[in-house]
Each structure stands twice: as C-alpha cells, then as structure tokens.
Design an enzyme around this catalytic site. Structure first.
Site, PDB file in Angstrom:
ATOM      1  CE  LYS A 260       1.808 -18.517   0.489  1.00 22.07           C
ATOM      2  NZ  LYS A 260       1.304 -19.585   0.690  1.00 22.07           N
TER       3      LYS A 260
ATOM      4  CE1 TYR B  83      -3.244  -3.042   0.715  1.00 26.31           C
ATOM      5  CE2 TYR B  83      -4.481  -1.148   0.461  1.00 26.31           C
ATOM      6  CZ  TYR B  83      -4.399  -2.418   0.577  1.00 26.31           C
ATOM      7  OH  TYR B  83      -5.600  -3.072   0.218  1.00 26.31           O
TER       8      TYR B  83
ATOM      9  CG  ASP C 171      -8.177  -4.943   1.039  1.00 22.01           C
ATOM     10  OD1 ASP C 171      -9.428  -4.612   1.430  1.00 22.01           O
ATOM     11  OD2 ASP C 171      -7.897  -5.144   0.004  1.00 22.01           O
TER      12      ASP C 171
ATOM     13  CG  ASP D 192      -1.945 -20.574   1.804  1.00 23.23           C
ATOM     14  OD1 ASP D 192      -1.578 -20.263   2.823  1.00 23.23           O
ATOM     15  OD2 ASP D 192      -1.271 -21.431   1.024  1.00 23.23           O
TER      16      ASP D 192
ATOM     17  CG  ASP E 112     -13.917  -7.561   1.579  1.00 20.75           C
ATOM     18  OD1 ASP E 112     -13.906  -6.416   2.309  1.00 20.75           O
ATOM     19  OD2 ASP E 112     -14.395  -7.134   0.169  1.00 20.75           O
TER      20      ASP E 112
HETATM   21  C1  IPM Z   1     -10.577  -1.122   2.409  1.00 26.70           C
HETATM   22  C2  IPM Z   1     -10.569  -0.844   1.171  1.00 26.70           C
HETATM   23  C3  IPM Z   1      -9.543  -0.280   0.662  1.00 26.70           C
HETATM   24  C4  IPM Z   1      -8.050  -1.042   0.902  1.00 26.70           C
HETATM   25  C5  IPM Z   1      -9.381   0.408  -0.801  1.00 26.70           C
HETATM   26  C6  IPM Z   1     -10.731   1.144  -1.094  1.00 26.70           C
HETATM   27  C7  IPM Z   1      -8.374   1.182  -0.864  1.00 26.70           C
HETATM   28  O1  IPM Z   1     -10.852  -1.963   0.194  1.00 26.70           O
HETATM   29  O2  IPM Z   1     -10.648  -0.596   3.419  1.00 26.70           O
HETATM   30  O3  IPM Z   1     -10.625  -2.403   2.800  1.00 26.70           O
HETATM   31  O4  IPM Z   1      -7.662  -1.745  -0.025  1.00 26.70           O
HETATM   32  O5  IPM Z   1      -7.744  -0.975   1.978  1.00 26.70           O
HETATM   33 MN    MN Z   2     -11.059  -3.679   1.511  1.00 26.92          MN
END
Ligand code: IPM
Ligand code: MN
Length: 327
Positions: free
Chosen positions: A168, A123, A222, A198, A226
């Site tokens: 990893k 990042y 990240d 993984d 999700d």
């Molecule tokens: C998050 C988002 C961000 C990230 C993006 C939008 C830059 O996906 O906050 O998880 O990758 O961190």
């Molecule tokens: Mn994200």
C-alpha cells in the site's frame, strides 16, 4: 537421526483436528520410513488458565529443542503463542498455498502460493498508548524484505514464474515503499507486477486465476490468505508452513472456532495438508504426495465433514485418510 516434532494441540477445535492429523502423519511416517520423535506440549488459552501463562517454560524448552512444531489454532492468546514462536525462531516465511480441491465447491478457480513475511510489520508488537492516543509501529527492514523476496523467487521458479508484490505504498510511502522497491529489485529476473492491497483483495475475488506467487507483508498476508482460502472452497482446507533457516512450524490457517469446538464437525483437512507441507519441508515429497492424494480420495469417496457437504466426523475423516495413506 529422527526429527524432533513438538505437537501443540491448541484451543477450540485444535485438539480435534490435530488428533485427526496425527493419524495421517503417523501413517505417512510409517509407510515411508520417516523417523519422527513426537512430543506433546500445552500452550494457549488452556495453558493460560492452568498455569497463568499462555506459553509455559516447559513448552518453550521443548520448542527450543524441536526441529519442527506442529500446532493447532490458538484462541485469545494467539499472539503470545503463535507470533512468539514465529519471532523467537525467526520463521520469516509464511507459506500459504491456495488451491481448489477436486469435488469441493469453490467461488472460483485458484492456484497460487502466498509468501507472507512473518516476523516484521505491526506484528513486532510495538504498541503504545498515551492517554487518548494509541500508536503501533510498522517495522519493515531491507534485510527482511530481501530475505522474503528470495523465498518468493524460489517458489516462482518452481511454478509459473510470476510474482505479484502486494503493498500500500500509495499511502505508506516510506514503509511499504521500501518493501516494494526492495522486493522488485530482488525479483527483477522474473515476470513481476505489483498491486495495492485493496485492489488485490478485489482481484482475488474477481479473477483469482491471474495470481501465481503473491509476495506481501505480514498483516496484508494475514487478511488476504483468509479471503483467498474462502475463494478456494473454505478456510477448513487451508494449510500453512512457517519456515525459517533451521526450524519450521506447520499449522492450519484457520482459528480456534470455539463455536463448533467439541462437536466433532471441524474439518481436519487444513491440519492434514499442513502435515503434508511438513514432509515436503524435510525433503520427503513422496509422503507429502501420498497425503494429498489421500485427501482427494476422501472427498471423492464422500468421507467429508459438514462444512464441505459431508456427514462424517473430524476423526472419521482423519482415520479414513490415514488408512489410504497406509495403502
Ligand atoms: C494466522 C493467525 C495469526 C496471525 C494470529 C492468530 C496471531 O490469524 O496465522 O493467520 O494473525 O498471523
Ligand atoms: Mn490469520
């Protein structure tokens, strides 16, 4: 002294969910006597189209002066806004609690907190292209790893005292190896285990209840958050706090979801629970608890958006939750 809060509604469903969350935040601030001085600013794709920059100078100035940023999701220009804010103010800890909500169907039982390093890794934006070769640098520092590991330690001490370090290091032996070694050293007083990313993805689906605090690097965090949010019942419910030593930004984990923008069907709970995290950060746990209680009440009373089986609009849900917070 009031807290200076900069509101950035963002793109796609951002303005809708932030609007709904603001009802709740204002209700909690009023009920618990928290003084918030709120200002609004534009950033993201909308700003890019209007002014040619995703993060206009005016917004930056307001963000510099703010104690807290409360932000909706950003679309295409997310890196230039979200990542910029994280780096500019060294908001090095991305705290993402993942927990089932009563009454929301979920894949599995889960109750953990992700402590995601937030300012290093790929990042940092060091990407290059030389002809047909593209290179991205993954930066991990000892200092940054110690700092985030200490945050994970604090959370573990408030919870079940168990941290899983996710990396990893079997492939990235130097870079992830540093993260693993430094993290394990900082956490030596706790019950610690480690997992390759993984395998962690698989375990999050197979047996998510085994996780308490998950400490990981920026990019793995990240992706895994999700995944974990979906295990808990959906990304529309997942809040986050980006925490630094002097400033913090709160935002839902989800993206701008352009496909459903403007329809009033986006779930505002992720943004609302991010508001609860904001109150917690300023030391007003009673306000945070009242918001969480009201969110659960809204689900129990079936005031819900369609993603979790309801028929209400984003704003109806926000207003209902705010009315419960008001008491
Ligand atoms: C998050 C988002 C961000 C990230 C993006 C939008 C830059 O996906 O906050 O998880 O990758 O961190
Ligand atoms: Mn994200």
């Amino acid at each position: 002294m009031p807290y200076k809060v900069l509101i950035i509604p963002g793109d796609g469903i951002g303005p809708e969910v932030v609007d709904a969350a603001l009802y709740v935040i204002k209700a909690a601030a009023e009920r618990f006597g928290v003084e918030l001085e709120m200002k609004m600013a534009e950033a993201g794709d909308v700003a890019l189209r209007k002014y040619g920059v995703a993060m206009p100078q005016e917004t930056l100035k307001l963000a510099d002066a703010a104690d807290i940023i409360f932000k909706g999701p950003i679309g295409e220009s997310a890196y230039d806004v979200t990542s910029l804010i994280r780096m500019r103010y060294t908001l090095y800890a991305n705290i993402r609690p993942v927990k089932n909500l009563p009454g929301v169907p979920a894949l599995k039982e889960i109750d953990c907190v992700f402590v995601r390093e937030n300012v290093e890794d790929v990042y940092v934006g060091a990407e290059y292209r030389v002809g047909g070769v593209a290179i991205a640098l993954k930066i991990i520092t000892e200092e940054g790893t110690r700092r985030i590991a200490r945050v994970a330690k604090r959370y573990a001490e408030m919870r079940r005292r168990r941290v899983t370090v996710v990396h990893k290091a079997n492939v990235l032996r130097v870079v992830d190896g540093l993260f693993r070694d430094v993290a394990l050293e900082e956490l030596r007083e706790l019950e610690v285990d480690q997992m390759y990313v993984d395998a962690a993805a698989m375990e999050l689906v197979r047996n998510p209840a085994r996780f308490d605090v998950v400490l990981t690097t920026n990019q793995y965090g990240d992706i895994l958050t999700d995944l974990a949010a979906q295990v808990a019942g959906g990304i529309g419910l997942a809040p986050s706090g980006n925490i630094g030593d002097a400033k913090a930004m709160f935002e839902p984990v989800h993206g701008a979801a352009f496909d459903i923008a403007g329809k009033g069907i986006a779930n505002p709970i992720a943004a609302i629970l991010s508001g609860a995290m904001m109150f917690e950060w300023i030391g007003r746990k009673e306000a945070a608890d009242a918001i969480r209680f009201a969110v659960e009440k809204s689900i129990e009373k079936d005031v819900k958006t369609p993603d979790i089986g309801g028929r209400n609009t984003t704003l109806e849900v926000g207003k209902y939750i705010s009315s419960i917070v008001s008491g």
